[in-house]
Design a protein around this motif. Structure first.
Motif, PDB file in Angstrom:
ATOM      1  N   VAL A  56       1.190  -1.237  -0.124  1.00 20.52           N
ATOM      2  CA  VAL A  56       0.402  -0.118  -0.216  1.00 20.52           C
ATOM      3  C   VAL A  56       0.739   1.762   0.207  1.00 20.52           C
ATOM      4  N   PHE A  57       1.689   0.753   0.510  1.00 18.54           N
ATOM      5  CA  PHE A  57       3.056   2.502   0.714  1.00 18.54           C
ATOM      6  C   PHE A  57       3.202   2.497  -0.580  1.00 18.54           C
ATOM      7  N   THR A  58       4.141   1.544  -1.592  1.00 17.53           N
ATOM      8  CA  THR A  58       4.617   1.805  -2.480  1.00 17.53           C
ATOM      9  C   THR A  58       3.400   2.704  -3.731  1.00 17.53           C
ATOM     10  N   VAL A  59       1.937   1.525  -3.608  1.00 12.58           N
ATOM     11  CA  VAL A  59       1.471   2.286  -4.760  1.00 12.58           C
ATOM     12  C   VAL A  59       1.144   4.028  -4.170  1.00 12.58           C
ATOM     13  N   LEU A  60       0.649   4.042  -3.072  1.00 10.95           N
ATOM     14  CA  LEU A  60       0.421   5.315  -2.610  1.00 10.95           C
ATOM     15  C   LEU A  60       0.935   5.615  -2.211  1.00 10.95           C
ATOM     16  N   VAL A  61       2.266   5.538  -2.344  1.00 12.16           N
ATOM     17  CA  VAL A  61       3.629   7.251  -1.312  1.00 12.16           C
ATOM     18  C   VAL A  61       4.496   6.781  -3.030  1.00 12.16           C
ATOM     19  N   VAL A  62       5.029   5.997  -3.034  1.00  9.98           N
ATOM     20  CA  VAL A  62       6.177   5.424  -3.619  1.00  9.98           C
ATOM     21  C   VAL A  62       6.019   6.329  -5.826  1.00  9.98           C
ATOM     22  N   PHE A  63       5.157   5.363  -6.032  1.00  9.98           N
ATOM     23  CA  PHE A  63       4.330   5.545  -7.390  1.00  9.98           C
ATOM     24  C   PHE A  63       3.949   6.771  -7.355  1.00  9.98           C
ATOM     25  N   GLN A  64       2.844   7.052  -6.433  1.00  7.56           N
ATOM     26  CA  GLN A  64       2.277   8.630  -6.328  1.00  7.56           C
ATOM     27  C   GLN A  64       3.725   9.234  -6.523  1.00  7.56           C
ATOM     28  N   TRP A  65       4.371   9.567  -6.090  1.00 13.09           N
ATOM     29  CA  TRP A  65       5.020  10.444  -5.874  1.00 13.09           C
ATOM     30  C   TRP A  65       6.060  10.667  -7.577  1.00 13.09           C
ATOM     31  N   PHE A  66       6.472   9.573  -7.855  1.00 13.68           N
ATOM     32  CA  PHE A  66       6.929   9.553  -9.241  1.00 13.68           C
ATOM     33  C   PHE A  66       6.216   9.941 -10.281  1.00 13.68           C
ATOM     34  N   PHE A  67       4.708  10.020  -9.945  1.00 20.49           N
ATOM     35  CA  PHE A  67       3.384   9.961 -11.199  1.00 20.49           C
ATOM     36  C   PHE A  67       3.718  11.767 -10.675  1.00 20.49           C
ATOM     37  N   PHE A 155       1.774   6.006 -16.213  1.00 16.28           N
ATOM     38  CA  PHE A 155       1.254   4.307 -15.805  1.00 16.28           C
ATOM     39  C   PHE A 155       0.219   4.754 -14.830  1.00 16.28           C
ATOM     40  N   ASP A 156      -0.492   4.929 -14.680  1.00 11.94           N
ATOM     41  CA  ASP A 156      -1.973   5.691 -12.715  1.00 11.94           C
ATOM     42  C   ASP A 156      -1.334   4.505 -12.069  1.00 11.94           C
ATOM     43  N   PRO A 157      -0.762   4.667 -10.557  1.00 10.73           N
ATOM     44  CA  PRO A 157      -0.563   3.640  -9.970  1.00 10.73           C
ATOM     45  C   PRO A 157      -2.003   2.979  -9.042  1.00 10.73           C
ATOM     46  N   ILE A 158      -2.176   3.598  -9.547  1.00  7.98           N
ATOM     47  CA  ILE A 158      -4.107   2.572  -9.659  1.00  7.98           C
ATOM     48  C   ILE A 158      -3.241   1.631 -10.730  1.00  7.98           C
TER      49      ILE A 158
END
Length: 308
Positions: A56-67, A155-158
């Motif tokens: 959850v941290f990876t998708v909502l925080v890490v991936f979202q930050w780069f996105f 690519f959207d984190p979702i």
């Protein structure tokens, strides 16, 4: 934008997966061993606890930050901020996800430190749905690195998270002896018949068939291996820890790495013991999978080890 419901949706998928496991047990009870299955559930429980935080941290925080951070650059140089959620974008996401999985999986067999995190999944001498849940506790600490580029290019984190779940769910059904060869179909899509090769410790089968959903990555990058007539898969790993303890199954290779590094005579040896292929040694007292397949004779037969 779709709501982040993919992770929550897993609570509906889990009962279905457990149901298939129970059904397989009723149909092919001989493929299950109580202690081994209990060890698998113990490993799965620990992995679930770790994943509940890291995924959850990876998708909502890490991936979202780069996105988000790279959105202006994408708009400036690529002409878009997000790839979006069109049907073709989902197809690209699934393909990209499986490409990522192939390389994550391949490196998890050829880099010893990563193998130490992945080895619990291969530690069973059985091949059934209970094996599919034996995910190492430390995998999610490095696995997301292979997916970062998807968030960077839009690519959207979702979408990334959903593709990961699709891949993981598909792979659950790869671990069973109840399905035979699928012929040509089995050369394109991963299936239990060819995934049995990947879980085998036979010399001919070491480090083969790393794909998740699709097998064309293995054909493309030279790691494809079909079942060889007369060579039945022998499940498990070459350097078996001889335990059903979930903690030891998740840590034994890390302990061995520590012991090897302590005896290293120089920096290069220490580095290779950590980041070289499993089984590497400076004097060939232990052998890598490629050395074993090449017929190299170990200096001391009793200490031979390599990745399965």
């Amino acid at each position: 934008m779709p709501e982040f419901s993919a992770v929550e949706g897993m609570k509906y998928i889990y009962p279905i997966l457990v149901g298939f496991m129970v059904l397989e047990y009723l149909v092919a009870r001989k493929n299950y061993e109580l202690k081994d299955s209990l060890a698998g559930f113990g490993i799965a429980l620990g992995a679930s606890v770790v994943a509940a935080f890291t995924k959850v941290f990876t998708v909502l925080v890490v991936f979202q930050w780069f996105f988000d951070v790279l959105a202006p650059l994408r708009e400036q140089y690529l002409g878009y901020t997000s790839i979006g959620f069109a049907w073709w974008a989902w197809i690209l996401a699934v393909l990209a996800d499986d490409f990522n999985f192939y390389w994550h999986h391949r490196f998890s067999h050829t880099v010893r430190l990563l193998w130490a995190a992945h080895v619990p999944h291969h530690s069973s001498k059985n091949f059934n749905f209970a094996v599919s849940i034996r995910n190492g506790w430390f995998i999610t600490l490095y696995k997301p690195v292979f997916w970062l580029w998807m968030a960077c290019i839009g690519f959207d984190p979702i979408m990334i998270g959903t593709a990961l779940i699709i891949n993981s769910t598909y792979q659950y059904f790869l671990h069973t002896k109840l399905l035979g060869s699928l012929g040509f179909f089995g050369k394109i899509f991963n299936n239990p018949y060819v995934h049995a090769v990947h879980h085998s410790s036979n010399v001919e089968y070491l480090d083969k068939n790393h794909g998740g959903i699709f097998m064309f990555w293995d054909h493309l990058f030279g790691t494809w291996q079909n079942i060889i007539p007369g060579v039945d898969p022998k499940y498990g790993i070459l350097k078996d820890p001889g335990t059903y303890n979930p903690i030891k199954l998740n840590t034994h290779e890390f302990v061995d790495i520590y012991k090897d590094v302590k005896k290293a005579k120089n920096f290069k040896q220490g580095f290779m013991y950590i980041f070289g292929p499993p089984g590497w040694s400076p004097d060939n007292s232990t052998l890598t999978a490629k050395q074993i397949q090449a017929g190299v004779t170990p200096k001391e037969e009793s200490t031979t080890s390599a990745a399965a």
